[in-house]
Design a protein around this motif. Structure first.
Motif, PDB file in Angstrom:
ATOM      1  N   VAL A   1       0.844  -1.202   0.000  1.00  0.00           N
ATOM      2  CA  VAL A   1       0.000   0.000   0.000  1.00  0.00           C
ATOM      3  C   VAL A   1       0.881   1.254   0.000  1.00  0.00           C
ATOM      4  O   VAL A   1       0.638   2.202  -0.765  1.00  0.00           O
ATOM      5  N   CYS A   2       1.924   1.274   0.842  1.00  0.00           N
ATOM      6  CA  CYS A   2       2.843   2.426   0.872  1.00  0.00           C
ATOM      7  C   CYS A   2       3.515   2.627  -0.480  1.00  0.00           C
ATOM      8  O   CYS A   2       3.702   3.759  -0.941  1.00  0.00           O
ATOM      9  N   GLY A   3       3.845   1.505  -1.147  1.00  0.00           N
ATOM     10  CA  GLY A   3       4.518   1.599  -2.440  1.00  0.00           C
ATOM     11  C   GLY A   3       3.632   2.111  -3.549  1.00  0.00           C
ATOM     12  O   GLY A   3       4.130   2.594  -4.573  1.00  0.00           O
ATOM     13  N   LEU A   4       2.332   2.010  -3.363  1.00  0.00           N
ATOM     14  CA  LEU A   4       1.396   2.498  -4.377  1.00  0.00           C
ATOM     15  C   LEU A   4       0.985   3.944  -4.137  1.00  0.00           C
ATOM     16  O   LEU A   4       0.239   4.517  -4.915  1.00  0.00           O
ATOM     17  N   ILE A   5       1.482   4.531  -3.038  1.00  0.00           N
ATOM     18  CA  ILE A   5       1.135   5.918  -2.699  1.00  0.00           C
ATOM     19  C   ILE A   5       2.413   6.768  -2.734  1.00  0.00           C
ATOM     20  O   ILE A   5       3.180   6.813  -1.758  1.00  0.00           O
ATOM     21  N   PRO A   6       2.708   7.400  -3.849  1.00  0.00           N
ATOM     22  CA  PRO A   6       3.940   8.183  -3.971  1.00  0.00           C
ATOM     23  C   PRO A   6       4.098   9.285  -2.926  1.00  0.00           C
ATOM     24  O   PRO A   6       5.215   9.748  -2.686  1.00  0.00           O
ATOM     25  N   LYS A   7       3.026   9.719  -2.312  1.00  0.00           N
ATOM     26  CA  LYS A   7       3.152  10.761  -1.286  1.00  0.00           C
ATOM     27  C   LYS A   7       4.022  10.287  -0.114  1.00  0.00           C
ATOM     28  O   LYS A   7       4.693  11.095   0.526  1.00  0.00           O
ATOM     29  N   VAL A   8       4.012   8.974   0.154  1.00  0.00           N
ATOM     30  CA  VAL A   8       4.883   8.435   1.204  1.00  0.00           C
ATOM     31  C   VAL A   8       6.340   8.656   0.810  1.00  0.00           C
ATOM     32  O   VAL A   8       7.158   9.130   1.598  1.00  0.00           O
ATOM     33  N   GLY A   9       6.666   8.306  -0.428  1.00  0.00           N
ATOM     34  CA  GLY A   9       8.017   8.544  -0.925  1.00  0.00           C
ATOM     35  C   GLY A   9       8.344  10.022  -1.009  1.00  0.00           C
ATOM     36  O   GLY A   9       9.504  10.425  -0.823  1.00  0.00           O
ATOM     37  N   GLY A  10       7.316  10.832  -1.294  1.00  0.00           N
ATOM     38  CA  GLY A  10       7.527  12.280  -1.362  1.00  0.00           C
ATOM     39  C   GLY A  10       8.008  12.851  -0.043  1.00  0.00           C
ATOM     40  O   GLY A  10       8.839  13.762  -0.010  1.00  0.00           O
ATOM     41  N   VAL A  11       7.482  12.320   1.068  1.00  0.00           N
ATOM     42  CA  VAL A  11       7.937  12.769   2.386  1.00  0.00           C
ATOM     43  C   VAL A  11       9.343  12.245   2.666  1.00  0.00           C
ATOM     44  O   VAL A  11      10.209  12.979   3.158  1.00  0.00           O
ATOM     45  N   ILE A  12       9.602  10.977   2.354  1.00  0.00           N
ATOM     46  CA  ILE A  12      10.935  10.402   2.567  1.00  0.00           C
ATOM     47  C   ILE A  12      11.989  11.200   1.799  1.00  0.00           C
ATOM     48  O   ILE A  12      13.102  11.420   2.277  1.00  0.00           O
ATOM     49  N   ARG A  13      11.608  11.654   0.617  1.00  0.00           N
ATOM     50  CA  ARG A  13      12.544  12.397  -0.231  1.00  0.00           C
ATOM     51  C   ARG A  13      12.976  13.712   0.399  1.00  0.00           C
ATOM     52  O   ARG A  13      14.015  14.275   0.037  1.00  0.00           O
ATOM     53  N   THR A  14      12.189  14.230   1.337  1.00  0.00           N
ATOM     54  CA  THR A  14      12.550  15.515   1.962  1.00  0.00           C
ATOM     55  C   THR A  14      13.487  15.355   3.158  1.00  0.00           C
ATOM     56  O   THR A  14      13.922  16.348   3.726  1.00  0.00           O
ATOM     57  N   VAL A  15      13.789  14.113   3.547  1.00  0.00           N
ATOM     58  CA  VAL A  15      14.708  13.914   4.669  1.00  0.00           C
ATOM     59  C   VAL A  15      16.062  14.510   4.288  1.00  0.00           C
ATOM     60  O   VAL A  15      16.655  14.115   3.283  1.00  0.00           O
ATOM     61  N   PRO A  16      16.585  15.464   5.053  1.00  0.00           N
ATOM     62  CA  PRO A  16      17.880  16.064   4.720  1.00  0.00           C
ATOM     63  C   PRO A  16      18.981  15.011   4.692  1.00  0.00           C
ATOM     64  O   PRO A  16      18.978  14.072   5.509  1.00  0.00           O
ATOM     65  N   ILE A  17      19.903  15.162   3.778  1.00  0.00           N
ATOM     66  CA  ILE A  17      20.949  14.159   3.621  1.00  0.00           C
ATOM     67  C   ILE A  17      21.808  14.055   4.882  1.00  0.00           C
ATOM     68  O   ILE A  17      22.324  12.987   5.216  1.00  0.00           O
ATOM     69  N   GLU A  18      21.944  15.160   5.623  1.00  0.00           N
ATOM     70  CA  GLU A  18      22.733  15.126   6.860  1.00  0.00           C
ATOM     71  C   GLU A  18      22.049  14.244   7.910  1.00  0.00           C
ATOM     72  O   GLU A  18      22.720  13.525   8.663  1.00  0.00           O
ATOM     73  N   VAL A  19      20.722  14.314   7.948  1.00  0.00           N
ATOM     74  CA  VAL A  19      19.963  13.480   8.885  1.00  0.00           C
ATOM     75  C   VAL A  19      20.104  12.009   8.494  1.00  0.00           C
ATOM     76  O   VAL A  19      20.372  11.143   9.337  1.00  0.00           O
ATOM     77  N   LEU A  20      19.942  11.731   7.210  1.00  0.00           N
ATOM     78  CA  LEU A  20      20.105  10.360   6.741  1.00  0.00           C
ATOM     79  C   LEU A  20      21.516   9.859   7.027  1.00  0.00           C
ATOM     80  O   LEU A  20      21.714   8.684   7.353  1.00  0.00           O
ATOM     81  N   GLY A  21      22.492  10.750   6.936  1.00  0.00           N
ATOM     82  CA  GLY A  21      23.872  10.371   7.207  1.00  0.00           C
ATOM     83  C   GLY A  21      24.054   9.799   8.604  1.00  0.00           C
ATOM     84  O   GLY A  21      24.803   8.837   8.802  1.00  0.00           O
ATOM     85  N   GLY A  22      23.381  10.398   9.594  1.00  0.00           N
ATOM     86  CA  GLY A  22      23.474   9.875  10.952  1.00  0.00           C
ATOM     87  C   GLY A  22      22.972   8.453  11.031  1.00  0.00           C
ATOM     88  O   GLY A  22      23.596   7.583  11.662  1.00  0.00           O
TER      89      GLY A  22
END
Length: 478
Positions: free
Chosen positions: A351-372
């Protein structure tokens, strides 16, 4: 400890038992939360290596959203293959599938700086490598002898060592920021450190699901911190949410199909390692959840599902799937062996994979945060490899095998320019470091005699013979 309110002890050990649906759904979502970050991270890293990821300002940056979406969707599909099964495909066990870190050292050199155009060859390798992986299921039990802890531990350690640089680069601001004043700034590092501190705090000072989801919660705290200090604006989040569709179906062969010898060979060789990892996870599930050994049918079915799940994923733009070890620990913690619980989690992923808005939020995670989060995750990959190596009998023979494989593998990874005169296919495979290290370790382990004279390594070890718990402990060395 198992929750007996979910069923009797005998029912909880039965993979075919289904708890009440209102209890099964939250338990299934727990499995998704435990693997969610790890599952989407490879897509983010591959996009970054290709040049259209975070901070790249590439016109192809929106493609990252699709890759994230497919990572979720086909992790769910592959998990369903394991839990529901189709004929001999699937183990009929609570196995959670997700995008594998193991293939990243192969994928990164394939796409490095080549943009979206490199994805056709990459996914061609994923598809053919997945079919080969499924083929391994017909004789998986017969090749386990060639991959003892010395080899598997070395490979897992090499995977982590190949990726730790990514975490540091992300925490400092990402590859596109290298050479700018912002790269490595205190502000960037503060976001990564918040994630690391919160993750460690939850890992060590909490229990249960909070501890298991520590990385995910750490990223959420880091995300909020990034908003508060101005790294990420609320407008950017709102814009990404608004631009993302509410529903979208996957597109077959969206990036095309291209045959690349380097990609196919790389994915096929790594399939051996991934298959053995799945065997270990299946055994861990049956031992931890039902106190029994896995059957040959379960191991074979799990390997078939691994490979076919990967091949199907490659057709739609998703990366190789494998069983996720962290979910094995979750089964041991909850005591619930029901495959139908994991089916609920798989449906949630789809269900999450069929809703791009979920990915749209993940895409906004700052790279510095993901780095941690990545620093913690890839560091844990290295630690897992070292843990596997602790099962090795560290006699002088095994020390020599490990030394040569590590030296060549890690050396080629650190100095890829040394292979500039090699053909492109060989250069891509060798500079991963992973494949040469694994191949050397496998071949030497099979052909070298078991015994090696005590003095044979003294001339090259500088007197540092080690004092582990293998066969090196001797009275004359104390």
């Amino acid at each position: 400890m198992a929750d007996t309110s979910l069923g009797t002890a005998e029912q909880l050990r039965d993979p075919n038992y289904t708890p009440a649906i209102y209890k099964a759904i939250p338990l299934g979502i727990q499995h998704v939360l435990a693997m969610f970050v790890s599952n989407v991270t490879p897509a983010i890293i591959v996009a970054g290596a290709a040049g259209f990821g975070f901070g790249s300002n590439s016109p192809d940056f929106p493609e990252l959203l699709y890759l994230i979406q497919m990572s979720m969707l086909f992790a769910g599909v592959a998990t369903l293959l394991q839990t529901i099964t189709i004929g001999p495909v699937g183990a009929a066990l609570p196995i959670v599938q997700g995008t594998s870190f193991a293939f990243l050292p192969i994928m990164i050199p394939l796409v490095a700086g080549k943009g979206v155009d490199a994805l056709a060859a990459l996914f061609g390798g994923v598809i053919l490598g997945g079919l080969f992986h499924a083929f391994l299921g017909t004789f998986i039990g017969k090749i386990r002898f060639a991959l003892p802890p010395l080899v598997t531990g070395l490979v897992v350690t090499m995977i982590g060592l190949a990726l730790v640089q990514v975490g540091i680069q992300y925490a400092a601001g990402g590859v596109p920021a290298i050479g700018t004043p912002e790269y490595g700034s205190l502000l960037n590092w503060s976001a990564a450190l918040v994630v690391i501190v919160v993750t460690l705090g939850l890992k060590f000072f909490t229990r249960g699901m909070i501890s298991i989801s520590a990385v995910l919660i750490g990223l959420l705290v880091g995300y909020v911190y990034a908003i508060l200090v101005g790294i990420l604006s609320v407008d950017a989040i709102a814009s990404s949410w608004a631009r993302s569709a509410a529903f979208a179906l996957p597109q077959p062969f969206k990036y095309g199909f291209e045959f690349s010898a380097a990609a196919v060979l790389g994915f096929c060789l790594m399939a051996f390692i991934s298959a053995i990892e799945t065997v270990g996870d299946v055994s861990g599930i049956t031992k931890g959840g039902a106190n029994r050994e896995a059957t040959d049918k379960e191991i074979q079915g799990a390997t078939y599902a691994d490979g076919l799940g990967t091949a199907v994923a490659g057709c739609f733009g998703a990366f190789p799937n494998t069983s996720f070890s962290q979910n094995v620990g979750l089964i041991a913690m909850t005591g619930v062996m029901s495959r139908h619980v994991v089916t609920c989690g798989a449906i949630f992923l789809i269900v999450c994979g069929l809703i791009p808005k979920v990915g749209g939020v993940i895409r906004t995670v700052p790279i510095e945060v993901l780095g941690g989060g990545v620093i913690v995750m890839f560091g844990m990959v290295v630690a897992a490899g070292i843990s596997m190596l602790s099962d090795v009998n560290w006699n002088r023979r095994n020390m020599v095998i490990f030394a040569i494989a590590l030296s060549i593998g890690l050396g080629l990874q650190l100095e890829p320019g040394a292979l500039q005169h090699m053909p492109e296919t060989a250069r891509i495979l060798l500079t991963s470091g992973l494949l040469p290290a694994a191949l050397i370790a496998i071949v030497l382990n099979l052909i070298l005699p078991e015994e090696l004279a005590d003095e044979a390594t003294e001339e090259v070890s500088g007197g540092m013979t080690g004092h582990g718990h293998g066969s090196l402990i001797r009275d004359d060395h104390v």
